[in-house]
Enzyme design. Structure first.
Site, PDB file in Angstrom:
ATOM      1  N   SER A 411     -15.132 -10.814 -11.012  1.00 40.20           N
ATOM      2  CA  SER A 411     -15.366 -11.742  -9.903  1.00 40.20           C
ATOM      3  C   SER A 411     -16.578 -11.325  -9.065  1.00 40.20           C
ATOM      4  O   SER A 411     -17.705 -11.352  -9.540  1.00 40.20           O
ATOM      5  CB  SER A 411     -14.097 -11.843  -9.062  1.00 40.20           C
ATOM      6  N   LYS A 436     -14.784 -13.341 -15.027  1.00 35.86           N
ATOM      7  CA  LYS A 436     -14.212 -14.359 -14.131  1.00 35.86           C
ATOM      8  C   LYS A 436     -15.370 -15.047 -13.397  1.00 35.86           C
ATOM      9  O   LYS A 436     -15.905 -14.518 -12.427  1.00 35.86           O
ATOM     10  CB  LYS A 436     -13.252 -13.731 -13.123  1.00 35.86           C
TER      11      LYS A 436
END
Length: 524
Positions: A411, A436
């Protein structure tokens, strides 16, 4: 019979002429503005901001009237479609929109539960439905009629008697979107999430997340020195049970809530060693005491070593554990201290950093970059590419930099690594990252629960797709590299590395890469 309104925010607004009329029933209607959840990054230039501003500018009367008429007609059709079949026991909800083009309210008829706690969750359901309708990254809602989904879920809630059962219906509705990152968490879970972002918690020191392809809960990182780390739990291990309860279908936030608790208590977990072969089936139970876990996002050290030309140099090692609210400020302090001690190069360690606040990742990137570079490219629900740029960035240091990543870097870690790499600021060393490539907004709902919504996808500045792909580093780092004759020069530096970093092959490879950068800089 009961006619009720679900209030969606705390900002009263005038009631629209669009409404559902239930004959011979008293009405008591108050309209509340529906809070639109948008992700904005203060301090960065984004085309999205310009688009939002353009939407808020006054329109000519004719254009505005045309758009309002279209909105009214659309709302009437929606009201008609949802109200069908719900005559008798009903309630109403009004949605008010901020922009001139959506100035009319939308009132929706739905069956109201006679159970108070279920009726309260019905309000949460409509809040959830409305936010998804406005901001979810996929405007087709996974190729389904999202308005009909509200009606279906409301009907399914009607016979329920508990809030937990009603919340399960909301989770079921969200699961149809096909996005594991769009989810709702309870008020207690949200408090735990906020505590984690603030940097202090009582627990066992585990970061866990749901693996999208399998749905299993996997360990993304362990806080150094925590009960989990001392017990030998490792990155990649699967969390199977907590206190004898199977974790099938439980979110990462729910698992984290079960792991946290008052200091002095303990929790028993069953883990599966994710690094073993499947035929091994290595399961074990561990009893973990709960302790105060200080989630300071930054740790740093100085690594002295001798360069190939015989010069003794200092490398600043900075490990970022998570992107909390204090991450950028703490990193600035660490770099200032290292600069004052004569550091000439840096290793930024993002291994096993599961992410966190995206804005914190962008703030950290600005510490290392100059100018107006693009930090990340977002793709909105309409497919528009929206780059997010720095504004007059001034790096704290321009010394050589390498970044360590691995499969636990996810992320915001991937956003930061991509920004530094694609802008030519750093080489990446380690293993392919988690992958992600989606950004979530977080909205606190009226009951203290929170809704996480995937509002955009993102690409690196060089337009590399990250979602379910990850980032491949420039230099792979494996333990075997230490034993190869080519890298024997690295072994001689091992004694110079501080004890906590001694034996970390990736750090030794990073030092070697920094030596190469320094020699190239000298040659130029």
């Amino acid at each position: 019979m009961d006619l009720r309104l679900l209030n969606l925010d705390h900002n009263p607004c005038p009631v629209s002429s669009i409404y559902t009329k239930i004959p011979q029933m008293p009405t008591s209607i108050t309209c509340y503005k529906h809070r639109i959840s948008c992700f904005r990054f203060n301090g960065y230039r984004s085309r999205r901001k310009r688009l939002l501003l353009a939407q808020a500018l006054p329109k000519t009367k004719s254009n505005q009237q045309v758009e309002n008429d279209k909105s009214v007609e659309s709302n009437r059709k929606l009201v008609d479609s949802i109200a069908k079949g719900l005559i008798g026991l009903a309630a109403a909800v009004s949605l008010c929109f901020d922009s001139p083009a959506m100035a009319e309210s939308l009132t929706i008829a739905f069956p109201a539960s006679r159970t108070h706690e279920v009726n309260a969750v019905q309000r949460t359901l409509v809040e959830t439905w409305g936010l998804i309708r406005e901001t979810f990254v996929d405007p087709t809602f996974n190729n389904q009629d999202w308005d009909s989904k509200l009606q279906q879920t409301m009907v399914e809630m009607l016979p329920l008697r508990t809030a937990d059962a009603a919340y399960s219906k909301i989770r079921g509705m969200l699961s149809t979107l096909g996005d594991p990152f769009t989810r709702i968490i309870s008020p207690k879970e949200y408090q735990s999430f906020r505590i984690g972002s603030d940097g202090n918690v009582q627990g066992v020191g585990l970061f866990v997340n749901t693996e999208p392809t399998t749905g299993h809960l996997v360990v993304l990182s362990c806080v150094e020195g925590s009960p989990a780390a001392r017990a030998g739990i490792h990155v990649g291990d699967e969390l199977v049970e907590i206190n004898g309860e199977r974790l099938n279908g439980i979110s990462g936030e729910a698992a984290a809530q079960k792991l946290r608790g008052h200091v002095g208590t303990s929790v028993t977990v069953k883990v599966h060693n994710g690094k073993k072969l499947a035929i091994d089936s290595s399961f074990r139970e561990v009893r973990l005491p709960r302790e105060f876990i200080k989630l300071s996002p930054i740790s740093s050290a100085i690594i002295p070593h001798r360069t190939p030309d015989g010069h003794v140099s200092k490398t600043g090692y900075v490990k970022l554990l998570a992107f909390s609210q204090t991450a950028a400020a703490d990193m600035k302090l660490a770099i200032h201290e290292l600069e004052n001690q004569g550091v000439k190069s840096y290793i930024l360690d993002l291994r096993n950093n599961p992410g966190g606040l995206v804005k914190a990742g962008l703030d950290v990137a600005q510490i290392w970059l100059d100018g107006d570079e693009t930090l990340v490219n977002t793709i909105d629900r309409n497919g528009n590419m929206l780059p997010i740029n720095m504004i007059n960035g001034h790096a704290l240091t321009r010394d050589p930099l390498v970044v360590l990543v691995n499969e636990g870097s996810a992320s915001a870690s991937e956003i930061l690594a991509g920004a530094l790499h694609d802008n030519g600021r750093a080489k990446l060393i380690g293993n392919r990252t988690f992958g992600k490539g989606k950004i979530q907004s977080v909205t606190e709902l009226h009951d203290g629960s929170a809704l996480f919504i995937t509002v955009a996808k993102y690409l690196s500045p060089a337009l590399h797709d990250i979602d379910q792909v990850g980032i491949t580093p420039d230099v792979q780092c494996t333990t075997e590299m230490l034993n190869s004759p080519k890298e024997s020069g690295l072994m001689r530096k091992k004694s110079a590395v501080s004890s906590s970093l001694e034996g970390d092959s990736c750090i030794l490879v990073a030092e070697h890469e920094l030596d190469n950068q320094e020699s190239k800089g000298s040659a130029s």
